[in-house]
Write an enzyme that holds these catalytic residues in place. Structure first.
Site: not given
Ligand code: TA6
Length: 336
Positions: A104, A187, A234, A293
């Site tokens: 992620q 972010h 989101d 973001e």
């Molecule tokens: O930017 C929004 C997002 O992609 C959400 O889906 C949420 O998961 C957030 O980022 C935080 O992600 P993380 O991996 O930092 O917990």
């Protein structure tokens, strides 16, 4: 919130730019942060300041001339590898979210960046003094999951007026003739007084991908975005204007986000359930933060060897009181 930030700060303040004059030291200071991690503090003459950790190349504090914190960092944020720091401005590269096969948000936010002592000339001549150049390069570790050679240069600048600018320059240094594609986001976690009192202007009527509905595409209604519906948000807004305003009515403060080379914008608030599910996030902290973001998600950036991409975000604050009409969104978006 400051508990994490003020813990374990060692009193070891070292110099910056070995050739720097006494005066420069005022603007840029190297010191240790939480858990002894390297950090840099930028200061401006009127009193504003920025804190950057080399871990993640991440801004973790931005304060105005009154010493008020403008960014949110969770009181449960861990400043320990390999977990990303929860708050400030994490850098999502070479992948935003789950838009790809990598972890992620990619790996840049979980890597140790270095000071770039010899950056190529900066595109714009700047009289700014409070800035730092960081660099992240490919590594054997990364090549296992993302087989490309790259140089990621990040300049973080605190302007005399307290504006915060982040400029990324990413170059493809592959020697095998291969291009590479990536998605990207700054972010940013904005600190807000009360999420139910916040409005976002500039994303009205745009299409967005709803991350909570399998990235299905919808069109936003006509009015400013508000957060009264007690549910998490989101959304990835597509092809947005280059300026977005975040109005914090209670604090009579408006954040103005300007972006360049980043067509999309993500709006995220986890609300209560997701907040409880995150170990590095306080149960009620969703009330005091909003992520807006500057991003490039829908159309990945493709670079051939030798090519360089630049993506810039500038955030500033203006005093506002929406009710009194002081902040007329049209004026904000016309002011340039
Ligand atoms: O930017 C929004 C997002 O992609 C959400 O889906 C949420 O998961 C957030 O980022 C935080 O992600 P993380 O991996 O930092 O917990």
């Amino acid at each position: 919130m400051d508990s994490v930030r003020s813990k374990d700060i060692q009193k070891d303040r070292s110099m910056d730019r070995s050739t720097s004059s006494g005066e420069d030291k005022l603007f840029v200071e190297h010191c240790k942060g939480v858990n002894g991690l390297e950090r840099v503090i930028l200061r401006e003459v009127r009193g504003s300041s920025v804190e950057v950790y080399l871990y993640g190349g991440q801004v973790t504090s931005w304060k105005n001339e009154y010493g008020e914190e403008l960014l949110f960092v969770s009181s449960k944020a861990t400043f320990k590898l390999p977990k990303a720091i929860r708050g400030g401005i994490p850098i999502c590269f070479p992948q935003f979210g789950s838009h790809g096969s990598l972890e992620q948000h990619g790996f840049a936010r979980n890597r140790m960046w270095s000071i770039d002592h010899d950056p190529p000339p900066f595109p714009t001549n700047t009289s700014n003094r409070a800035f730092i150049d960081l660099i992240l390069k490919h590594s054997e570790e990364d090549a296992k999951i993302w087989p490309h050679r790259y140089e990621f240069r990040l300049r973080i600048t605190l302007g005399p007026g307290g504006d915060l600018m982040l400029t990324s320059r990413i170059r493809n240094t592959n020697t095998d003739g291969k291009s590479f594609a990536f998605t990207f986001a700054y972010h940013t976690y904005f600190a807000v007084s009360d999420i139910s009192e916040v409005r976002v202007e500039g994303l009205e009527t745009l299409d967005y991908l709803d991350n909570l509905k399998g990235k299905e595409r919808f069109t936003e209604q006509g009015d400013a975005i508000t957060f009264e519906s007690e549910v998490s948000v989101d959304k990835i807004y597509l092809s947005t204007p280059t300026k977005i305003a975040i109005l914090d009515h209670e604090r009579k403060r408006t954040f103005v986000l300007r972006k360049d080379g980043l067509p999309d914008a993500v709006v995220w608030n986890p609300w209560d359930k997701k907040a409880k599910a995150m170990t590095d996030f306080g149960d009620d902290e969703y009330k005091h933060m909003l992520c807006v973001e500057a991003a490039c998600v829908e159309k990945p950036i493709v670079l051939k060897p030798g090519e360089e991409w630049r993506g810039r975000q500038e955030i500033s604050t203006v005093p506002s009181s929406y009710c009194s009409g002081q902040l007329d969104p049209k004026k904000v978006f016309q002011s340039d």
